[in-house]
Scaffold this motif. Sequence first.
Motif: not given
Ligand SMILES: Nc1ncnc2c1ncn2[C@@H]1O[C@H](COP(=O)(O)OP(=O)(O)OP(=O)(O)O)[C@@H](O)[C@H]1O
Length: 307
Positions: A33-36, A83, A150, A162
Amino acid sequence: MAAPDLPGFRPGTVVTGASQGGQYTIQSLIGRGANGNVYLVRTASGQQAALKAGPEKPELKAEVEVLAQLKKHELENGDRRSFLLDADRYKTEGRSVPFYVMKFVRGVPIDAYIRKYGYRQIGTTGLGLLDKLSGLHQAGFIFGDLKPCHVLVEESGGVELVDYGGASPIGANVKQYSGWYDRKYWNAGTRTADPGYDLFAFAVLCLHVFDERSLRRVDAALLPQTRSTEDLVQLAGRITALQPFEPWLARALRGGFANSREAYAQWKVLCRLYPPQGKKGASKLLVVAFCGSLLLLGTVLYAALSL
Ligand SMILES: Nc1ncnc2c1ncn2[C@@H]1O[C@H](COP(=O)(O)OP(=O)(O)OP(=O)(O)O)[C@@H](O)[C@H]1O
């Protein structure tokens, strides 16, 4: 987008929290993701969880703060299934990497779930999503960047949000938003964080999941200054599969709910008129059809052999 200057954790790496000592063994990378980066991990007690680690950025810190406030609110209300499981720092190779651990959601985005199990699932999944939004609103935040990727839905039908990177305190400016889901994009209101912002995005999510082509057509036919709530309300009225929820959608698009509890209660009433087709029912039907075909085949073979 990949997080810059982040040490990639390899499977088998044990991430240990510097202050609370939590230990998490990396199993695999789930996504960036953008933050990690988000990793699937195993906790010391053998449970699976998701760990997000990123560079030192205020955005990651803000995400943790929202989740910590949400957890506090849930605990106050006697809900112990938070969560957020842990938040700490990992000291490695002379660096201190902030991370947090959350429930691992074994789910798929809501649009994929509805495509797989049928449009009637919108009733219960929508209710689950409104429940999550309502909890967040009561904790003092809005989700902000609501969109299908999300919103993950588990096989059991459980819904989880998420990526809290777009969550904003009520009353502040919405800090992260996406095109169609943004109230201001449709000239339907401001970008000030209030529960109505998320409810508007929820309504657009329904339109997007049920009839993306028409939503695209409506958008393409309008100029930025002529986009309006009423174009979306009319579209909601034209989508047959969403008909039971049309009054709710029109109200959410027009910003007519006083709060998300009221929106939840109204959705629940409409759900009763639109019960989901049981997933089990569908598979039972398949089993009966399969057994029927076997029986027919057996009869044909028997008849052929006895001739
Ligand atoms: N708790 C979780 N359980 C399962 N998958 C997760 C969880 N949190 C995040 N993910 C998955 O991990 C990936 C990265 O998630 P993250 O929330 O960091 O960023 P993003 O939504 O993909 O991007 P951005 O932060 O750039 O909007 C995504 O595919 C998301 O569906």
